[in-house]
Design an enzyme around this catalytic site. Structure first.
Site: not given
Ligand code: SAM
Length: 307
Positions: A112-113, A181, A233
């Site tokens: 998500a998202p 991720d 990130c």
């Protein structure tokens, strides 16, 4: 340094959602709105000089268009109907590099998202199965809306801890591709507010890195796995190269790093042999948010190289 370049200087990236439209139609739409199309960029430098009402196709990602910094398409008709996805170039790398063939079974472990899930569905042309996990119910609700708008259909959402997903469950027996991720410090996200920083304290960094190592090690336990992309990130070595190296050392007979996008200028920090196979991204060097991507693949049987 370039790492703190304001968000306003990063180009606006627009991913064409090929589940609903195609590059030519989107280019025509923007031309009709008065934009001049410059064709495909030959180099990253061409992206940094965009200004006015011009746009260009990205030099690395064929489904990506690039507009001048500060272009805002949140009210644009193509965005509201799901024909374009407003997604930073660096965040398009994981699904692009995983590149599962049509019909594949894929796990999106921390989904998500859902921008990367919708990108995976586009690559699969909705043919295949994506098992998407997330712990956060609110983010999953946002994700369902977003995936519906994007026309993605080949997914199952699970409100579940990925670490509790059983690799021996027969429903995952054909999963050859995993995109991981995980939650990270977000220290690579360029600030929208002057002076805002996302520097985590060392306890937080250790907690995040602990989860990231566990999630990566867990992903490698899925029996049919052939290809995995790990991304964050974050700019922190502790969440990036250190995680990959710690886990890879325990699995070096089975998995190895793949050297991807050789023309990409910004590589993994050279803290272990083969770390340059990984990609880094930053405002100064790649005109994107700060990002890290590692691609792992299963070794051919009998091979014991680590990189
Ligand atoms: N891949 C997403 C995208 O492209 O839109 C962004 C993922 S975000 C960096 C990390 C996500 O991991 C968060 O939504 C968080 O709720 C989720 N998460 C954290 N721990 C998790 C766990 N143990 N299992 C599944 N999801 C988890």
């Amino acid at each position: 340094t370039g790492e703190t370049a304001p968000a306003l200087q990063i180009p606006r990236y627009v991913r064409v959602n090929t589940l609903k439209t195609c590059m030519d139609d989107v280019v025509d739409f923007f031309k009709r709105q008065g934009y001049s199309y410059l064709g495909r960029a030959a180099s990253m430098e061409e992206l940094s000089s965009l200004s006015g009402k011009c746009f260009i196709q990205d030099s690395h990602l064929p489904d990506l268009l690039v507009f001048p910094p500060r272009t805002d398409f949140h009210e644009n008709q193509l965005y509201t109907v799901g024909h374009i996805i407003l997604q930073d170039k660096a965040s398009c790398l994981p699904a692009f590099l995983l590149n599962p063939p049509l019909g594949s079974h894929v796990i999106d472990a921390c989904a998500a998202p859902g921008n990367k899930t919708s990108h995976l569905a586009a690559i699969l042309k909705n043919k295949g199965q994506i098992f998407a996990f997330d712990l956060d119910a609110k983010r999953l609700t946002t994700m369902s809306t977003m995936l519906m708008r994007a026309g993605a259909t080949c997914y199952q959402l699970a409100h579940q801890d990925f670490l509790a997903a059983d690799p021996g469950d027969p429903k995952y027996s054909n999963v050859k591709y995993i995109l991981l991720d995980p939650s990270c410090s977000g220290s690579g996200m360029v600030s929208r507010l002057p002076g805002e920083t996302r520097t985590p304290n060392s306890d937080r960094l250790q907690d995040l890195a602990g989860f990231q190592r566990k999630a990566l090690a867990h992903a490698l336990r899925f029996p049919a796995l052939q290809h995995l992309v790990y991304s964050t990130c974050s700019l922190h070595q502790e969440e990036n190269e250190d995680v990959v190296w710690a886990v890879l050392q325990q699995h070096s007979l089975v998995f190895r790093l793949v050297k991807v996008l050789p023309s990409w200028p910004h590589r993994g920090l050279p803290i272990f042999p083969g770390a340059e196979c990984c990609l880094r991204a930053s405002p100064a060097e790649t005109l994107t948010n700060g990002f890290f991507v590692a691609v792992l693949e299963k070794q051919p049987a009998g091979n014991d190289r680590t990189s």
